[in-house]
Design a protein around this motif. Structure first.
Motif, PDB file in Angstrom:
ATOM      1  N   ARG A   4       0.813  -1.214   0.000  1.00 16.41           N
ATOM      2  CA  ARG A   4       0.000   0.000   0.000  1.00 16.41           C
ATOM      3  C   ARG A   4       0.854   1.276   0.000  1.00 16.41           C
ATOM      4  N   PRO A   5       1.864   1.433   0.875  1.00 13.63           N
ATOM      5  CA  PRO A   5       2.696   2.639   0.807  1.00 13.63           C
ATOM      6  C   PRO A   5       3.478   2.753  -0.499  1.00 13.63           C
ATOM      7  N   LEU A   6       3.836   1.630  -1.104  1.00 14.32           N
ATOM      8  CA  LEU A   6       4.565   1.681  -2.357  1.00 14.32           C
ATOM      9  C   LEU A   6       3.706   2.259  -3.476  1.00 14.32           C
ATOM     10  N   LYS A   7       2.398   2.028  -3.438  1.00 13.65           N
ATOM     11  CA  LYS A   7       1.508   2.586  -4.442  1.00 13.65           C
ATOM     12  C   LYS A   7       1.245   4.064  -4.174  1.00 13.65           C
ATOM     13  N   LEU A   8       1.344   4.465  -2.945  1.00 13.89           N
ATOM     14  CA  LEU A   8       1.118   5.863  -2.588  1.00 13.89           C
ATOM     15  C   LEU A   8       2.279   6.748  -3.051  1.00 13.89           C
ATOM     16  N   VAL A   9       3.478   6.247  -2.966  1.00 14.54           N
ATOM     17  CA  VAL A   9       4.659   7.029  -3.339  1.00 14.54           C
ATOM     18  C   VAL A   9       4.629   7.449  -4.809  1.00 14.54           C
ATOM     19  N   LEU A  12       2.098  10.285  -5.182  1.00 16.97           N
ATOM     20  CA  LEU A  12       2.610  11.552  -4.636  1.00 16.97           C
ATOM     21  C   LEU A  12       3.689  12.154  -5.534  1.00 16.97           C
ATOM     22  N   MET A  13       4.539  11.301  -6.077  1.00 16.82           N
ATOM     23  CA  MET A  13       5.572  11.799  -6.990  1.00 16.82           C
ATOM     24  C   MET A  13       4.946  12.358  -8.265  1.00 16.82           C
ATOM     25  N   ALA A  14       3.891  11.712  -8.744  1.00 16.80           N
ATOM     26  CA  ALA A  14       3.198  12.208  -9.936  1.00 16.80           C
ATOM     27  C   ALA A  14       2.530  13.552  -9.652  1.00 16.80           C
ATOM     28  N   ILE A  15       1.928  13.692  -8.476  1.00 19.83           N
ATOM     29  CA  ILE A  15       1.313  14.970  -8.105  1.00 19.83           C
ATOM     30  C   ILE A  15       2.374  16.065  -8.086  1.00 19.83           C
ATOM     31  N   LEU A  16       3.486  15.805  -7.439  1.00 18.55           N
ATOM     32  CA  LEU A  16       4.562  16.800  -7.345  1.00 18.55           C
ATOM     33  C   LEU A  16       5.140  17.116  -8.714  1.00 18.55           C
ATOM     34  N   ALA A  17       5.398  16.094  -9.510  1.00 16.84           N
ATOM     35  CA  ALA A  17       5.977  16.309 -10.842  1.00 16.84           C
ATOM     36  C   ALA A  17       5.042  17.123 -11.727  1.00 16.84           C
ATOM     37  N   LEU A  18       3.768  16.782 -11.730  1.00 14.76           N
ATOM     38  CA  LEU A  18       2.821  17.524 -12.575  1.00 14.76           C
ATOM     39  C   LEU A  18       2.590  18.940 -12.073  1.00 14.76           C
ATOM     40  N   ALA A  19       2.642  19.144 -10.771  1.00  9.35           N
ATOM     41  CA  ALA A  19       2.516  20.508 -10.244  1.00  9.35           C
ATOM     42  C   ALA A  19       3.701  21.373 -10.694  1.00  9.35           C
ATOM     43  N   ARG A  70      -0.908   5.893 -17.051  1.00  4.74           N
ATOM     44  CA  ARG A  70      -0.214   5.032 -16.088  1.00  4.74           C
ATOM     45  C   ARG A  70      -1.020   4.855 -14.806  1.00  4.74           C
ATOM     46  N   ARG A  71      -2.271   5.304 -14.833  1.00  7.02           N
ATOM     47  CA  ARG A  71      -3.200   5.200 -13.703  1.00  7.02           C
ATOM     48  C   ARG A  71      -2.788   6.059 -12.506  1.00  7.02           C
ATOM     49  N   TYR A  72      -2.075   7.142 -12.752  1.00  5.27           N
ATOM     50  CA  TYR A  72      -1.774   8.119 -11.706  1.00  5.27           C
ATOM     51  C   TYR A  72      -2.830   9.223 -11.773  1.00  5.27           C
TER      52      TYR A  72
END
Length: 136
Positions: A4-9, A12-19, A70-72
């Motif tokens: 579960r935490p591995l899918k969250l990372v 979160l990285m996609a959110i930060l990268a796209l922002a 990629r389902r992010y």
């Protein structure tokens, strides 16, 4: 539980990268143009031209496609929305009328709805093409 935490990372990285990408695209397309056009009747327009906003939207389609395919979904929707909202708030904060927050709110809601819809369409198309490939 450990996965579960591995899918969250990645989300979160996609959110930060796209922002960050969205902030950079705002700066490239809209950030440099701060000049308002004054018409003969005294009315003002601008500072952005339609081609600048269209360019920003079209440019942001690529990272939204990347993330949604990629389902992010959180990255696609929240990253772009956060980036556009932050950029608009910063860029428009010197407005003397005090109404800039209305515009920022409109950017936030509009980008949330549009990126959500675009991400859903991309995911739907990718799922259908993936299913068609598996059948053949």
């Amino acid at each position: 539980m450990a996965q579960r935490p591995l899918k969250l990372v990645p989300q979160l990285m996609a959110i930060l990268a796209l922002a960050v990408i969205t902030l950079a695209m705002w700066a490239a397309w809209l950030g440099w143009d701060q000049h308002r056009d004054v018409h003969p009747d005294g009315s003002e327009t601008g500072p952005y031209e339609a081609w600048q906003v269209i360019g920003l939207v079209l440019t942001l389609l690529a990272p939204v496609y990347w993330a949604a395919s990629r389902r992010y979904f959180a990255g696609a929707v929240l990253g772009v929305t956060a980036g556009l909202t932050a950029a608009a708030a910063y860029d428009w904060s010197d407005d003397s009328s005090g109404l800039y927050m209305v515009g920022v709110g409109m950017v936030m809601v509009g980008s949330l709805v549009v990126t959500g819809a675009v991400s859903a369409v991309i995911a739907s198309v990718k799922t259908r093409t993936g299913s068609a490939r598996q059948r053949s």
